[in-house]
Design an enzyme around this catalytic site. Structure first.
Site, PDB file in Angstrom:
ATOM      1  N   TYR A  61     -74.227  28.380  26.789  1.00  7.89           N
ATOM      2  CA  TYR A  61     -74.848  27.720  27.943  1.00  7.89           C
ATOM      3  C   TYR A  61     -74.830  26.202  27.752  1.00  7.89           C
ATOM      4  O   TYR A  61     -75.373  25.671  26.786  1.00  7.89           O
ATOM      5  CB  TYR A  61     -76.297  28.203  28.162  1.00  7.89           C
ATOM      6  N   GLY A 216     -80.281  33.324  43.242  1.00  7.05           N
ATOM      7  CA  GLY A 216     -81.087  32.601  44.239  1.00  7.05           C
ATOM      8  C   GLY A 216     -80.941  33.211  45.626  1.00  7.05           C
ATOM      9  O   GLY A 216     -81.756  32.968  46.518  1.00  7.05           O
ATOM     10  N   LYS A 221     -82.839  31.877  50.873  1.00  8.08           N
ATOM     11  CA  LYS A 221     -82.532  30.502  51.302  1.00  8.08           C
ATOM     12  C   LYS A 221     -81.082  30.317  51.735  1.00  8.08           C
ATOM     13  O   LYS A 221     -80.734  29.280  52.264  1.00  8.08           O
ATOM     14  CB  LYS A 221     -82.904  29.494  50.217  1.00  8.08           C
TER      15      LYS A 221
HETATM   16  N1  LIG Z   1     -75.717  38.149  29.814  1.00 10.07           N
HETATM   17  C1  LIG Z   1     -75.069  37.475  30.719  1.00 10.07           C
HETATM   18  O1  LIG Z   1     -73.826  37.549  30.812  1.00 10.07           O
HETATM   19  C2  LIG Z   1     -75.825  36.587  31.676  1.00 10.07           C
HETATM   20  C3  LIG Z   1     -75.201  36.118  32.853  1.00 10.07           C
HETATM   21  C4  LIG Z   1     -75.962  35.329  33.717  1.00 10.07           C
HETATM   22  C5  LIG Z   1     -77.274  35.021  33.417  1.00 10.07           C
HETATM   23  N2  LIG Z   1     -77.835  35.469  32.251  1.00 10.07           N
HETATM   24  C6  LIG Z   1     -79.238  35.131  31.891  1.00 10.07           C
HETATM   25  O2  LIG Z   1     -80.088  35.507  32.970  1.00 10.07           O
HETATM   26  C7  LIG Z   1     -80.835  34.377  33.432  1.00 10.07           C
HETATM   27  C8  LIG Z   1     -81.067  34.506  34.918  1.00 10.07           C
HETATM   28  O3  LIG Z   1     -79.823  34.538  35.625  1.00 10.07           O
HETATM   29  P1  LIG Z   1     -79.348  33.376  36.574  1.00 10.07           P
HETATM   30  O4  LIG Z   1     -80.077  32.136  36.239  1.00 10.07           O
HETATM   31  O5  LIG Z   1     -77.873  33.320  36.525  1.00 10.07           O
HETATM   32  O6  LIG Z   1     -79.675  33.912  38.032  1.00 10.07           O
HETATM   33  P2  LIG Z   1     -81.031  34.210  38.861  1.00 10.07           P
HETATM   34  O7  LIG Z   1     -82.196  34.254  37.951  1.00 10.07           O
HETATM   35  O8  LIG Z   1     -80.701  35.365  39.699  1.00 10.07           O
HETATM   36  O9  LIG Z   1     -81.114  32.932  39.823  1.00 10.07           O
HETATM   37  C9  LIG Z   1     -81.809  31.826  39.390  1.00 10.07           C
HETATM   38  C10 LIG Z   1     -81.598  30.646  40.358  1.00 10.07           C
HETATM   39  O10 LIG Z   1     -82.108  30.940  41.648  1.00 10.07           O
HETATM   40  C11 LIG Z   1     -82.771  29.797  42.162  1.00 10.07           C
HETATM   41  N3  LIG Z   1     -84.198  30.149  42.304  1.00 10.07           N
HETATM   42  C12 LIG Z   1     -85.052  30.605  41.340  1.00 10.07           C
HETATM   43  N4  LIG Z   1     -86.274  30.844  41.831  1.00 10.07           N
HETATM   44  C13 LIG Z   1     -86.213  30.549  43.141  1.00 10.07           C
HETATM   45  C14 LIG Z   1     -87.167  30.582  44.181  1.00 10.07           C
HETATM   46  N5  LIG Z   1     -88.432  30.960  43.973  1.00 10.07           N
HETATM   47  N6  LIG Z   1     -86.753  30.186  45.428  1.00 10.07           N
HETATM   48  C15 LIG Z   1     -85.490  29.781  45.647  1.00 10.07           C
HETATM   49  N7  LIG Z   1     -84.541  29.716  44.688  1.00 10.07           N
HETATM   50  C16 LIG Z   1     -84.894  30.104  43.446  1.00 10.07           C
HETATM   51  C17 LIG Z   1     -82.554  28.678  41.153  1.00 10.07           C
HETATM   52  O11 LIG Z   1     -81.322  28.010  41.401  1.00 10.07           O
HETATM   53  P3  LIG Z   1     -81.154  26.763  42.430  1.00 10.07           P
HETATM   54  O12 LIG Z   1     -82.411  25.979  42.430  1.00 10.07           O
HETATM   55  O13 LIG Z   1     -79.970  26.031  41.888  1.00 10.07           O
HETATM   56  O14 LIG Z   1     -80.885  27.412  43.752  1.00 10.07           O
HETATM   57  C18 LIG Z   1     -82.375  29.445  39.860  1.00 10.07           C
HETATM   58  O15 LIG Z   1     -81.677  28.738  38.877  1.00 10.07           O
HETATM   59  C19 LIG Z   1     -79.965  33.186  33.011  1.00 10.07           C
HETATM   60  O16 LIG Z   1     -80.687  31.974  32.949  1.00 10.07           O
HETATM   61  C20 LIG Z   1     -79.457  33.646  31.670  1.00 10.07           C
HETATM   62  O17 LIG Z   1     -80.437  33.430  30.669  1.00 10.07           O
HETATM   63  C21 LIG Z   1     -77.140  36.265  31.386  1.00 10.07           C
END
Ligand SMILES: NC(=O)c1ccc[n+]([C@@H]2O[C@H](COP(=O)([O-])OP(=O)(O)OC[C@H]3O[C@@H](n4cnc5c(N)ncnc54)[C@H](OP(=O)(O)O)[C@@H]3O)[C@@H](O)[C@H]2O)c1
Length: 315
Positions: A61, A216, A221
């Site tokens: 990351y 997100g 949104k």
């Molecule tokens: N193992 C793997 O291969 C893998 C892959 C992906 C992720 N992950 C892990 O999983 C975690 C979560 O996944 P992710 O960050 O990709 O996706 P997610 O949690 O589905 O989406 C998070 C994003 O959505 C937006 N958001 C969050 N809360 C919100 C709200 N209340 N209202 C509106 N928008 C909101 C923000 O982005 P914006 O503000 O930019 O819109 C935030 O960064 C990662 O941080 C990582 O640690 C692991």
């Protein structure tokens, strides 16, 4: 005669001996990417204040910057013992794959960036078809015995390879995996529900679904192409702007109104209430976003609401 009601059973199983008082994991893939260090500190502080303990990161990351920021925060705040750290290895350019050499090299770099002598849960980030699961299982086992990792997890593996790894661990007398990190949310249901629910149940694996908010999308949104323009995650959500996606958001919004909650909160609550899910992983780019996510444990969906959401196809 009066009787005292027993404490309710915890909804989620403890993971590898760590009781999660807040069954949500904070993802860090936004650190050094869409948020700067002061914002990351504010989000980490707020998460800890709310009772959060599980933090997920990876050596890739932001080229290691996510681990570095997290390590710096733990040192500055003196919080290492209050949190459960999960990190991942396997696709760093210097430690690619799951060979014994890659596993033993990658952990040292992660420990250095995190400023700690051990991580609590170490994930193989992706399968490595070039390396036998026996070699990988032995390499992770060696790290457990060296005290460098507390437990082993598998992410993005097929169910068959998970089973192979468990078999190799049993045959070789190695520590078996305790956790899966699959892509799973209302926006992405398969292959988790078909392939992984049975194995997670049979093998008693903790499940930490990632991208729990569909990047997100499930916040509602993004409704039109125009709403994705100029947004960091815009391109990633474009494929979900279809009738199934709109139907899902309509239902999430209707339930959110009746629950006096936000759609992101309802989407996370649904995931948390799936019987095999231990703790969904979510990231936030502001403390306002995080507040909506932290509200999820207090939203209890009725059976009817759960069924309405479950009946909808993923976009
Ligand atoms: N193992 C793997 O291969 C893998 C892959 C992906 C992720 N992950 C892990 O999983 C975690 C979560 O996944 P992710 O960050 O990709 O996706 P997610 O949690 O589905 O989406 C998070 C994003 O959505 C937006 N958001 C969050 N809360 C919100 C709200 N209340 N209202 C509106 N928008 C909101 C923000 O982005 P914006 O503000 O930019 O819109 C935030 O960064 C990662 O941080 C990582 O640690 C692991």
């Amino acid at each position: 005669m009066s009787s005292i009601a027993p404490d309710p059973e915890p909804v989620h199983a403890p993971i590898w001996g760590h009781d999660l008082t807040l069954p949500i994991g904070l993802g860090t893939n936004v650190f050094g990417r869409t948020i700067d260090e002061p914002t990351a500190y504010r989000i980490l502080d707020a998460f800890l204040d709310a009772g959060g303990t599980l933090i997920d990161t990876a050596d890739t990351y932001s080229d290691g910057a996510a681990e570095t920021v997290l390590g710096k925060w733990m040192r500055d705040r003196g919080t290492r013992d209050q949190v459960v750290i999960a990190t991942k290895m396997g696709n760093h350019p210097r430690f690619e794959g799951l060979s014994a050499a890659a596993v033993s090299g990658a952990i040292e770099e992660s420990l250095r960036r995190l400023g700690t002598d051990h991580v609590d849960l170490y994930f193989a980030h992706y399968e490595d078809p070039q390396t036998s699961v026996d070699e990988s299982a032995a390499a992770f086992d060696a790290l457990v015995h060296a005290g460098k990792i507390g437990a082993v997890g598998l992410s993005n593996f097929s169910a068959n390879t998970v089973q192979d790894w468990i078999g190799a661990a049993q045959a070789g007398g190695h520590v078996a995996p305790v956790a899966l990190q699959p892509h799973y949310s209302l926006a992405h249901r398969e292959p988790f529900e078909t392939d992984f629910v049975p194995i997670a149940t049979a093998e008693q694996l903790a499940v930490l679904p990632y991208r729990a908010l569909g990047g997100g999308f499930l916040s509602g949104k993004y409704r039109t192409e125009a709403s994705t323009e100029g947004r960091a995650r815009g391109a990633g959500v474009l494929p979900m702007l279809n009738p199934a996606g709109q139907g899902l958001l309509d239902t999430l919004e209707a339930i959110a109104v009746s629950q006096d909650a936000r759609p992101a909160t309802v989407a996370l609550a649904w995931l948390m209430q799936q019987p095999t899910v231990t703790a969904p992983l979510v990231s936030a780019t502001s403390t306002d976003q995080l507040d909506e996510l932290l509200a999820a444990p207090s939203v209890v969906l009725s059976q009817d609401e759960q069924a309405q959401l479950a009946a909808l196809p993923a976009p």
